[in-house]
Design an enzyme around this catalytic site. Structure first.
Site, PDB file in Angstrom:
ATOM      1  CG  ASP A 105      46.683  -2.970 -17.505  1.00 35.17           C
ATOM      2  OD1 ASP A 105      46.517  -3.375 -18.655  1.00 35.17           O
ATOM      3  OD2 ASP A 105      46.815  -1.771 -17.192  1.00 35.17           O
TER       4      ASP A 105
HETATM    5  N1  URA Z   1      43.240   1.252 -18.304  1.00 27.99           N
HETATM    6  C1  URA Z   1      44.414   0.795 -17.827  1.00 27.99           C
HETATM    7  O1  URA Z   1      45.403   1.509 -17.829  1.00 27.99           O
HETATM    8  N2  URA Z   1      44.459  -0.447 -17.336  1.00 27.99           N
HETATM    9  C2  URA Z   1      43.392  -1.269 -17.297  1.00 27.99           C
HETATM   10  O2  URA Z   1      43.499  -2.400 -16.836  1.00 27.99           O
HETATM   11  C3  URA Z   1      42.187  -0.775 -17.809  1.00 27.99           C
HETATM   12  C4  URA Z   1      42.136   0.485 -18.303  1.00 27.99           C
END
Ligand code: URA
Length: 237
Positions: A105
């Protein structure tokens, strides 16, 4: 770069070095429209146009495997329609177009592999390979024992249970509690949503491990090439 014609042909996967020499001697190879029948010549692999039996030879791109410590505030894409910073901006100096393997993310930091090896990317992102990914998640508040059990048994997200995850408290209190969480899937915002489901939202999230590959002490925003051993490991999965 200047390179011997037979070596250029071999590296492009046209034929072995010896067979490439035969192709040259037999008059099958031309450089900039002129047939070449001698073995000594060098060509400029960026400028000269080489053809074998009148078909242009395309040089295979060198395969590159990078491990980036992604900072927060970068999107995991090669480009963004809203012109936000992209992870590929951080590895520009490599001079080869690489693509992220999977996603982190915008607000997540840590281990991200980038490569131009499409076969490997396909494999590493395919759900059937179930590569464990480990995150350090700083959460608001402490999970009750029952909440930890939910991670281990599975949590319902979008009507589908998550696969069992590992969770371990590594640092605690008073406001934030830091957990090491390992999941084997890559569902959208999975760790964040699992934590939200047990009412302990994520304050910060960092990926530190993917299979046997570890982030180590690489600085945020820095990258390194994967070692031969790491590449072989990923290919062997
Ligand atoms: N899980 C999440 O919530 N975000 C990420 O970036 C990776 C795994």
């Amino acid at each position: 770069m200047e390179i011997r014609l037979q070596k250029y042909l071999a590296e492009a996967g046209v034929a072995s070095r010896r067979k490439s020499e035969e192709l040259i001697l037999n008059g099958n190879v031309s450089v900039n429209g002129e047939v070449v029948r001698t073995l000594g010549i060098k060509i400029d692999d960026e400028k000269d146009e080489v053809k074998v039996n009148n078909k242009p030879v395309k040089q295979q791109e060198k395969l590159v495997y990078l491990l980036l410590n992604k900072p927060e505030g970068y999107i995991t894409a090669a480009r963004d329609q809203f012109k936000r910073p992209c992870v590929t901006d951080l590895v520009k100096k490599v001079g080869v177009r690489v693509f992220p393997v999977g996603r982190l993310d915008y607000d997540t930091s840590g281990l991200l592999i980038l490569t131009n090896d499409g076969d490997l990317t396909y494999k590493l992102t395919h759900p059937k390979f179930e590569i464990p990914k480990t995150y350090i998640a700083k959460l608001f508040g402490k999970l009750a024992v029952g909440d930890e059990l939910k991670f281990k048994r599975g949590i319902m997200l979008d009507g589908k249970m998550t696969k069992p995850a590992n969770i371990k408290l590594i640092e605690g209190g008073p406001k934030y509690y830091t957990y090491e969480i390992t999941i084997k899937e890559g569902r959208n915002r999975q760790v964040r949503r699992m934590c939200e489901e047990v009412k302990h939202p994520v304050a910060t999230l960092k990926r530190v491990k993917m299979g046997e590959i570890e982030l180590g002490d690489l600085k945020k925003g820095s990258f390194r090439e994967l070692t031969e051993k790491e590449i072989n490991y990923l290919k062997s999965i």
